[in-house]
Design an enzyme around this catalytic site. Structure first.
Site, mmCIF file in Angstrom:
data_model
loop_
_atom_site.group_PDB
_atom_site.id
_atom_site.type_symbol
_atom_site.label_atom_id
_atom_site.label_comp_id
_atom_site.label_asym_id
_atom_site.label_seq_id
_atom_site.Cartn_x
_atom_site.Cartn_y
_atom_site.Cartn_z
ATOM 1 N N GLY A 17 59.254 42.990 31.165
ATOM 2 C CA GLY A 17 58.363 43.542 32.201
ATOM 3 C C GLY A 17 57.258 44.385 31.592
ATOM 4 O O GLY A 17 57.510 45.182 30.690
ATOM 5 N N ARG A 78 58.824 36.096 29.774
ATOM 6 C CA ARG A 78 60.259 36.007 29.526
ATOM 7 C C ARG A 78 60.504 34.645 28.892
ATOM 8 O O ARG A 78 59.818 33.679 29.223
ATOM 9 C CB ARG A 78 61.029 36.229 30.818
ATOM 10 C CG ARG A 78 60.809 37.662 31.339
ATOM 11 C CD ARG A 78 61.926 38.162 32.191
ATOM 12 N NE ARG A 78 61.973 39.622 32.223
ATOM 13 C CZ ARG A 78 61.278 40.394 33.068
ATOM 14 N NH1 ARG A 78 60.461 39.863 33.949
ATOM 15 N NH2 ARG A 78 61.399 41.699 33.028
ATOM 16 N N ASP A 109 65.582 46.468 26.967
ATOM 17 C CA ASP A 109 66.818 46.193 26.224
ATOM 18 C C ASP A 109 67.010 44.703 25.922
ATOM 19 O O ASP A 109 67.551 44.344 24.877
ATOM 20 C CB ASP A 109 68.043 46.807 26.906
ATOM 21 C CG ASP A 109 68.265 46.276 28.301
ATOM 22 O OD1 ASP A 109 67.305 45.754 28.905
ATOM 23 O OD2 ASP A 109 69.406 46.374 28.792
ATOM 24 N N THR A 132 59.408 49.979 29.066
ATOM 25 C CA THR A 132 59.935 49.524 30.355
ATOM 26 C C THR A 132 59.851 50.685 31.335
ATOM 27 O O THR A 132 60.121 51.826 30.955
ATOM 28 C CB THR A 132 61.393 49.033 30.272
ATOM 29 O OG1 THR A 132 61.933 48.943 31.595
ATOM 30 C CG2 THR A 132 62.288 49.962 29.472
ATOM 31 N N ASP A 134 61.827 51.294 33.671
ATOM 32 C CA ASP A 134 63.143 51.682 34.196
ATOM 33 C C ASP A 134 63.783 52.891 33.515
ATOM 34 O O ASP A 134 64.667 53.517 34.090
ATOM 35 C CB ASP A 134 64.114 50.498 34.120
ATOM 36 C CG ASP A 134 63.807 49.444 35.172
ATOM 37 O OD1 ASP A 134 63.068 49.760 36.120
ATOM 38 O OD2 ASP A 134 64.302 48.315 35.034
ATOM 39 N N ASP A 136 65.991 52.981 31.226
ATOM 40 C CA ASP A 136 67.419 52.685 31.352
ATOM 41 C C ASP A 136 68.110 52.499 30.006
ATOM 42 O O ASP A 136 69.174 51.903 29.931
ATOM 43 C CB ASP A 136 67.619 51.436 32.231
ATOM 44 C CG ASP A 136 66.868 50.223 31.690
ATOM 45 O OD1 ASP A 136 66.113 50.360 30.714
ATOM 46 O OD2 ASP A 136 67.035 49.130 32.259
ATOM 47 N N ARG A 178 66.973 48.327 38.697
ATOM 48 C CA ARG A 178 68.139 47.497 39.045
ATOM 49 C C ARG A 178 69.432 48.179 38.634
ATOM 50 O O ARG A 178 70.401 48.197 39.370
ATOM 51 C CB ARG A 178 68.049 46.148 38.316
ATOM 52 C CG ARG A 178 67.360 45.093 39.123
ATOM 53 C CD ARG A 178 67.246 43.825 38.354
ATOM 54 N NE ARG A 178 66.401 44.003 37.165
ATOM 55 C CZ ARG A 178 65.846 43.027 36.489
ATOM 56 N NH1 ARG A 178 66.066 41.789 36.845
ATOM 57 N NH2 ARG A 178 65.077 43.251 35.442
HETATM 58 P P1 ADP Z 1 63.312 43.579 28.999
HETATM 59 O O1 ADP Z 1 63.009 43.464 27.543
HETATM 60 O O2 ADP Z 1 62.238 44.281 29.760
HETATM 61 O O3 ADP Z 1 64.714 44.125 29.238
HETATM 62 P P2 ADP Z 1 64.313 40.904 29.562
HETATM 63 O O4 ADP Z 1 65.730 41.350 29.703
HETATM 64 O O5 ADP Z 1 63.816 39.878 30.512
HETATM 65 O O6 ADP Z 1 63.281 42.111 29.629
HETATM 66 O O7 ADP Z 1 64.156 40.348 28.072
HETATM 67 C C1 ADP Z 1 62.894 39.938 27.585
HETATM 68 C C2 ADP Z 1 63.063 38.782 26.632
HETATM 69 O O8 ADP Z 1 63.876 39.175 25.523
HETATM 70 C C3 ADP Z 1 63.786 37.570 27.194
HETATM 71 O O9 ADP Z 1 62.966 36.744 27.968
HETATM 72 C C4 ADP Z 1 64.216 36.866 25.910
HETATM 73 O O10 ADP Z 1 63.132 36.180 25.333
HETATM 74 C C5 ADP Z 1 64.582 38.066 25.017
HETATM 75 N N1 ADP Z 1 66.030 38.279 25.097
HETATM 76 C C6 ADP Z 1 66.730 38.774 26.123
HETATM 77 N N2 ADP Z 1 68.045 38.792 25.869
HETATM 78 C C7 ADP Z 1 68.197 38.286 24.632
HETATM 79 C C8 ADP Z 1 69.317 38.010 23.778
HETATM 80 N N3 ADP Z 1 70.569 38.272 24.176
HETATM 81 N N4 ADP Z 1 69.076 37.479 22.577
HETATM 82 C C9 ADP Z 1 67.815 37.205 22.172
HETATM 83 N N5 ADP Z 1 66.725 37.422 22.918
HETATM 84 C C10 ADP Z 1 66.893 37.948 24.135
HETATM 85 O O1 F6P Z 2 60.549 46.304 34.497
HETATM 86 C C1 F6P Z 2 61.830 46.410 35.082
HETATM 87 C C2 F6P Z 2 61.795 45.841 36.453
HETATM 88 O O2 F6P Z 2 60.717 46.467 37.021
HETATM 89 C C3 F6P Z 2 63.014 45.994 37.323
HETATM 90 O O3 F6P Z 2 63.208 47.259 37.896
HETATM 91 C C4 F6P Z 2 62.763 44.887 38.327
HETATM 92 O O4 F6P Z 2 63.894 44.500 39.035
HETATM 93 C C5 F6P Z 2 62.275 43.810 37.451
HETATM 94 O O5 F6P Z 2 61.549 44.463 36.416
HETATM 95 C C6 F6P Z 2 61.508 42.733 38.106
HETATM 96 O O6 F6P Z 2 60.684 42.075 37.192
HETATM 97 P P1 F6P Z 2 60.286 40.541 37.211
HETATM 98 O O7 F6P Z 2 60.057 40.111 38.592
HETATM 99 O O8 F6P Z 2 59.060 40.502 36.348
HETATM 100 O O9 F6P Z 2 61.455 39.823 36.602
#
Ligand code: ADP
Ligand code: F6P
Length: 327
Positions: A17, A78, A109, A132, A134, A136, A178
């Site tokens: 995000g 993503r 994360d 981020t 959040d 979190d 979330r």
């Molecule tokens: P954020 O980084 O904001 O928590 P996401 O959880 O969507 O957002 O993760 C962002 C990107 O990081 C994912 O689309 C993927 O490319 C990578 N990613 C997430 N989880 C993993 C994982 N377990 N191993 C490797 N890459 C990951």
């Molecule tokens: O960046 C974190 C966050 O804003 C969450 O609080 C929310 O649920 C989520 O991203 C939604 O993001 P997207 O629709 O881009 O997956």
């Protein structure tokens, strides 16, 4: 002007995000990195762009006029396929074939799990910076974008208060988070919302409804209930029961993506710059698999594995204070 002293190469991407302040972070990575003698490369669209080879060289002017801008000039995405080892290895090769063996990842994360995978399985040295809204992640007091998001919520509370006071109404305002009630709790305290419902604490909807009624009976003219996204399953029950108890109209509004964008606050811009500086310094020292955080105002770093293990502590003291002072 940048003085090139070596042919060291460094790339940067934003993932997950978007969060306000990411551009201030990219800007410092680029300019501080150039000053340290790195060639600096940007990767568009996060890990997806790394897989698809969207890599380009950046210079001082690539980040001109971006420090105040929300979103991310590198774009984000993503990329679920990145979790597959062969895809991740192919992505790393896109860097290594250009002689780029250093990478800074700005994200949440999920993005940090990608940092760990690249660090463990490839020749690329990788450092993570928490971006981020959040807030979190347990290893750091704050993340880039969080302060701006809270200020957006506070601004919304102020504006909504005008309308609901004019109409003697109640507003259930849903905010992002979330897994974490950080945005809701801190914005409630700073914005003067009467109630806050977060994933980390139980909520008694019947008691809230009775309490809102008592407030109006004592002369209150409006009430705002901040509801964290992680508890939005309570929304319908809340609206129904508060309306029934008070015999007043209850509006519900989800602030949604408004919280992700917008002009970053000073706090987010400075945090972003300080974290970026540490990340470049770590790269310069040959470090990898580490992430930058802030504790008690000080920038520090730890291993990504440790960081991912630390749960985010819920500030119960602040939660109790919010309850005490708001009604
Ligand atoms: P954020 O980084 O904001 O928590 P996401 O959880 O969507 O957002 O993760 C962002 C990107 O990081 C994912 O689309 C993927 O490319 C990578 N990613 C997430 N989880 C993993 C994982 N377990 N191993 C490797 N890459 C990951
Ligand atoms: O960046 C974190 C966050 O804003 C969450 O609080 C929310 O649920 C989520 O991203 C939604 O993001 P997207 O629709 O881009 O997956």
């Amino acid at each position: 002007m940048a003085k090139k002293t070596t042919n060291k190469k460094l790339a940067v991407l934003t993932s997950g995000g978007d969060a306000s302040g990411m551009n201030a972070c990219i800007r410092t990575v680029v300019r501080y990195g150039l000053n340290k003698g790195f060639e600096v490369y940007g990767i568009r669209h996060g890990y997806k762009g790394l897989v698809n080879d969207e890599i380009f060289e950046m210079d001082y002017s690539s980040v001109s006029n971006s420090v105040h801008a929300g979103g991310t000039i590198l774009r984000s995405a993503r990329c679920l396929e990145f979790k597959e080892k062969d895809v991740m290895l192919k992505a790393a090769d896109n860097l290594l074939k250009r002689g780029i063996d250093n990478l800074i990842v700005i994200g949440g994360d999920g993005s940090f799990r990608g940092v760990e995978d690249l660090h463990e399985n490839t020749e690329v040295s990788v450092i993570g910076i928490p971006g981020t809204i959040d807030n979190d992640m347990g290893y750091t007091d704050s993340t880039i974008g969080y302060d701006t998001a809270c200020n957006t919520v506070i601004d919304a509370i102020l504006k909504l208060r005008d309308t609901i006071t004019s109409h003697d109404r109640i507003m259930v305002l849903e905010v992002m988070g979330r897994m974490s009630g950080n945005i809701a709790l801190n914005s409630a305290v700073a914005g003067g919302a009467e109630y806050v419902i977060v994933p980390e604490a139980p909520a008694d909807v019947d008691e809230i409804a009775r309490s809102v009624k008592r407030g109006f009976d004592k002369g209150k003219t409006s009430t705002i209930i901040l509801l964290a996204e992680g508890k939005n399953e309570l929304k319908d029950e809340l609206v129904e029961k508060v309306a029934a108890a008070t015999n007043r109209r209850v509006n519900h509004m989800a602030l949604g993506y408004m919280q992700r964008g917008g002009i970053p606050t000073m706090a987010d811009r400075v945090l972003a710059a300080r974290m970026a500086q540490r990340a470049v310094d770590l790269i310069e020292c040959g470090q990898s698999g580490r992430v930058v955080g802030v504790r008690g105002g000080d920038i520090y770093d730890t291993t990504v594995l440790e960081a991912l293990k630390i749960p985010k502590e819920f500030d119960e003291q602040l939660y109790n204070l919010a309850i005490t002072i708001s009604k």
